[in-house]
Design an enzyme around this catalytic site. Structure first.
Site, PDB file in Angstrom:
ATOM      1  CB  CYS A 204      -0.876   0.016   1.249  1.00  0.00           C
ATOM      2  SG  CYS A 204      -2.018  -1.369   1.376  1.00  0.00           S
ATOM      3  CB  CYS A 230       0.490  -7.553   5.400  1.00  0.00           C
ATOM      4  SG  CYS A 230       0.209  -9.006   4.381  1.00  0.00           S
TER       5      CYS A 230
HETATM    6  S1  SF4 Z   1      -1.195  -0.988   7.381  1.00  0.00           S
HETATM    7 FE1  SF4 Z   1      -1.376  -2.722   5.936  1.00  0.00          FE
HETATM    8  S2  SF4 Z   1      -3.406  -2.593   5.010  1.00  0.00           S
HETATM    9 FE2  SF4 Z   1      -3.028  -0.653   6.076  1.00  0.00          FE
HETATM   10  S3  SF4 Z   1      -2.271   0.718   4.470  1.00  0.00           S
HETATM   11 FE3  SF4 Z   1      -0.469  -0.233   5.437  1.00  0.00          FE
HETATM   12  S4  SF4 Z   1      -0.011  -2.117   4.267  1.00  0.00           S
HETATM   13 FE4  SF4 Z   1      -2.093  -1.418   3.710  1.00  0.00          FE
END
Ligand code: SF4
Length: 234
Positions: A204, A230
């Site tokens: 992301c 993640c």
């Molecule tokens: S914490 Fe995880 S799901 Fe949330 S924006 Fe970051 S990578 Fe994406």
């Protein structure tokens, strides 16, 4: 899939573990030959490993099933790459969205949860959707490699994935990043242009920065946090 059928598939897949330095294409071919096509899905975040697996899978089986955990926070370049790949390959893409929209997440947990509690954000936007992505599937194929993170160091080509209750297949587990890159280039597979701009690993956009020369390739993920996964690969 019934437990008996899953057990039979698991036993058949054990043959792969005896192979020496297997060609990932042989692993994919074995999986698609032994499991019903509608029980196999390919996880993709459209990184280098994922586009390579897609290239091979599309040549091995007609219209492979692919899913993407679409957090709504992928880079614009990633969304553009998805369209390029859809035009180039025949595959069935399932974009799995989180249960909460970004607006609902903001209303419930406050703004930019990823800045305060990325584990919670990943649980909401990746781990919970993964469960839905795998409903009805017995086997999921991933692009993880042993050298990527400490948690992946012992990744096998075939694993009983306790977290999901599925068989997990990692055809590139033993490959290096350089080998993947070389194959992608040699085969002319479309890839994310951000890989040429300092992003060896893409997730992301709020949680990914370019890496500096000499840094670990995963150093750009969740900068500022002691987090390297993640949560979908355990
Ligand atoms: S914490 Fe995880 S799901 Fe949330 S924006 Fe970051 S990578 Fe994406």
């Amino acid at each position: 899939m019934e437990r008996e059928a899953l057990t039979a598939l698991w036993k058949a897949f054990q043959e792969i573990l005896a192979w020496q330095d297997p060609d990932p294409r042989d692993i994919l071919a074995f999986v698609y030959a032994h499991a019903a096509p509608n029980t196999v899905t390919l996880a993709s975040s459209f990184g280098l490993e994922d586009v390579l697996l897609l290239h091979w899978a599309a040549a091995i089986t007609p219209c492979p099933d692919v899913f993407c955990l679409d957090t709504g926070l992928l880079f614009p370049e990633t969304y553009a790459l998805i369209e390029t790949l859809k035009a180039r390959y025949r595959f069935r893409l399932r974009r799995i969205a989180p249960s909460l929209t970004l607006a609902q997440q903001r209303a419930t947990f406050g703004p930019e949860l990823w800045r305060r509690d990325p584990d919670a954000c990943c649980r909401l936007r990746k781990v919970e959707p993964l469960g839905r992505a795998l409903e009805g599937y017995a086997v999921w194929i991933t692009g993880i490699r042993r050298e990527q993170t400490p948690a992946r160091r012992h990744a096998q080509w075939v694993e009983a994935d306790a977290a999901t209750g599925r068989i997990k297949v990692n055809p590139l587990a033993h490959w290096t990043g350089a080998r993947v890159r070389q194959a992608v280039e040699a085969l002319g597979v479309p890839y994310n242009p951000l890989h040429d701009q300092g992003y060896p690993s893409l997730g992301c956009w709020p949680c990914t920065r370019p890496v500096r020369p000499g840094e670990d390739p995963r150093a750009g993920r969740w900068p500022g946090f002691a987090k390297t996964e993640c949560g979908i690969h355990q």
